[in-house]
Scaffold this motif. Structure first.
Motif, PDB file in Angstrom:
ATOM      1  N   ALA A   1       0.832  -1.210   0.000  1.00 49.55           N
ATOM      2  CA  ALA A   1       0.000   0.000   0.000  1.00 49.55           C
ATOM      3  C   ALA A   1       0.864   1.256   0.000  1.00 49.55           C
ATOM      4  CB  ALA A   1      -0.927  -0.010   1.220  1.00 49.55           C
ATOM      5  N   ALA A   2       1.937   1.241   0.765  1.00 48.32           N
ATOM      6  CA  ALA A   2       2.840   2.395   0.809  1.00 48.32           C
ATOM      7  C   ALA A   2       3.443   2.646  -0.569  1.00 48.32           C
ATOM      8  CB  ALA A   2       3.939   2.164   1.843  1.00 48.32           C
ATOM      9  N   ARG A   3       3.875   1.579  -1.231  1.00 54.29           N
ATOM     10  CA  ARG A   3       4.429   1.730  -2.581  1.00 54.29           C
ATOM     11  C   ARG A   3       3.388   2.306  -3.527  1.00 54.29           C
ATOM     12  NH1 ARG A   3       5.275  -1.584  -5.925  1.00 54.29           N
ATOM     13  NH2 ARG A   3       4.471  -3.530  -5.071  1.00 54.29           N
ATOM     14  N   ALA A   4       2.158   1.808  -3.405  1.00 48.95           N
ATOM     15  CA  ALA A   4       1.083   2.294  -4.279  1.00 48.95           C
ATOM     16  C   ALA A   4       0.815   3.776  -4.048  1.00 48.95           C
ATOM     17  CB  ALA A   4      -0.191   1.480  -4.053  1.00 48.95           C
TER      18      ALA A   4
ATOM     19  N   SER B   1      10.802  -2.341  -8.172  1.00 49.90           N
ATOM     20  CA  SER B   1      12.166  -1.998  -8.591  1.00 49.90           C
ATOM     21  C   SER B   1      12.615  -0.663  -8.003  1.00 49.90           C
ATOM     22  CB  SER B   1      12.260  -1.947 -10.114  1.00 49.90           C
ATOM     23  OG  SER B   1      12.019  -3.220 -10.662  1.00 49.90           O
ATOM     24  N   GLU B   2      11.697   0.289  -7.908  1.00 49.11           N
ATOM     25  CA  GLU B   2      12.053   1.573  -7.294  1.00 49.11           C
ATOM     26  C   GLU B   2      12.356   1.410  -5.810  1.00 49.11           C
ATOM     27  OE1 GLU B   2       9.865   5.188  -9.362  1.00 49.11           O
ATOM     28  OE2 GLU B   2       8.527   3.446  -9.195  1.00 49.11           O
ATOM     29  N   LEU B   3      11.575   0.575  -5.129  1.00 52.86           N
ATOM     30  CA  LEU B   3      11.842   0.328  -3.715  1.00 52.86           C
ATOM     31  C   LEU B   3      13.196  -0.365  -3.552  1.00 52.86           C
ATOM     32  CD1 LEU B   3      10.898   0.577  -0.791  1.00 52.86           C
ATOM     33  CD2 LEU B   3       9.664  -1.580  -1.087  1.00 52.86           C
ATOM     34  N   VAL B   4      13.499  -1.285  -4.442  1.00 55.31           N
ATOM     35  CA  VAL B   4      14.798  -1.963  -4.429  1.00 55.31           C
ATOM     36  C   VAL B   4      15.917  -0.938  -4.572  1.00 55.31           C
ATOM     37  CG1 VAL B   4      16.293  -3.442  -5.840  1.00 55.31           C
ATOM     38  CG2 VAL B   4      14.002  -4.213  -5.225  1.00 55.31           C
ATOM     39  N   GLU B   5      15.771  -0.038  -5.529  1.00 50.53           N
ATOM     40  CA  GLU B   5      16.790   0.983  -5.783  1.00 50.53           C
ATOM     41  C   GLU B   5      17.000   1.882  -4.569  1.00 50.53           C
ATOM     42  OE1 GLU B   5      16.997   4.954  -8.473  1.00 50.53           O
ATOM     43  OE2 GLU B   5      16.399   3.125  -9.530  1.00 50.53           O
ATOM     44  N   LYS B   6      15.913   2.268  -3.923  1.00 57.56           N
ATOM     45  CA  LYS B   6      15.992   3.210  -2.803  1.00 57.56           C
ATOM     46  C   LYS B   6      16.464   2.561  -1.503  1.00 57.56           C
ATOM     47  CE  LYS B   6      12.455   6.098  -4.914  1.00 57.56           C
ATOM     48  NZ  LYS B   6      13.304   7.136  -5.427  1.00 57.56           N
TER      49      LYS B   6
ATOM     50  N   LEU C   1      18.128  -3.183  -1.207  1.00 58.71           N
ATOM     51  CA  LEU C   1      17.830  -4.601  -0.994  1.00 58.71           C
ATOM     52  C   LEU C   1      17.624  -5.278  -2.339  1.00 58.71           C
ATOM     53  CD1 LEU C   1      15.271  -4.224   1.943  1.00 58.71           C
ATOM     54  CD2 LEU C   1      17.717  -4.743   2.094  1.00 58.71           C
ATOM     55  N   SER C   2      17.631  -6.591  -2.347  1.00 57.10           N
ATOM     56  CA  SER C   2      17.407  -7.323  -3.592  1.00 57.10           C
ATOM     57  C   SER C   2      15.911  -7.357  -3.913  1.00 57.10           C
ATOM     58  CB  SER C   2      17.944  -8.748  -3.483  1.00 57.10           C
ATOM     59  OG  SER C   2      17.116  -9.519  -2.631  1.00 57.10           O
ATOM     60  N   LEU C   3      15.613  -7.555  -5.194  1.00 57.28           N
ATOM     61  CA  LEU C   3      14.219  -7.681  -5.612  1.00 57.28           C
ATOM     62  C   LEU C   3      13.579  -8.894  -4.951  1.00 57.28           C
ATOM     63  CD1 LEU C   3      11.867  -6.698  -7.319  1.00 57.28           C
ATOM     64  CD2 LEU C   3      12.816  -7.971  -9.255  1.00 57.28           C
ATOM     65  N   THR C   4      14.331  -9.966  -4.790  1.00 58.40           N
ATOM     66  CA  THR C   4      13.818 -11.168  -4.123  1.00 58.40           C
ATOM     67  C   THR C   4      13.402 -10.848  -2.689  1.00 58.40           C
ATOM     68  OG1 THR C   4      15.182 -12.594  -5.500  1.00 58.40           O
ATOM     69  CG2 THR C   4      14.372 -13.536  -3.436  1.00 58.40           C
TER      70      THR C   4
END
Length: 85
Positions: free
Chosen positions: A10-13, A20-25, A28-31
């Protein structure tokens, strides 16, 4: 408060961020992010450091996480009305 998988999604939404943006920021890994957002796995099976990193990054971006029954003054928001329904 224990961060839940649905809160991360929900936060990402709300921020209009992809995984991928959360991974970048977060670095952490996408997994790891996918597992944290999976209802069957969730952040409770991730390391405390990873949960802290995700929480911090999302809060710094403007997200306010609420525990069950908690309320706060402020603008519009979103929350789960009845958990378990």
């Amino acid at each position: 408060m224990m961060l839940q998988a649905n809160q991360i999604r929900a936060a990402r939404a709300l921020l209009n961020w992809s995984q991928s943006e959360l991974v970048e920021k977060t670095g952490l890994s996408l997994t790891t992010v996918r597992r944290m957002e999976d209802e069957k796995i969730g952040p409770e099976r991730s390391s405390a450091g990873n949960v802290s990193t995700v929480t911090t990054v999302l809060e710094e971006a403007g997200i306010l996480f609420l525990a069950a029954g908690e309320s706060t003054e402020g603008g519009p928001g979103v929350r789960v009305a009845n958990e378990g329904k």
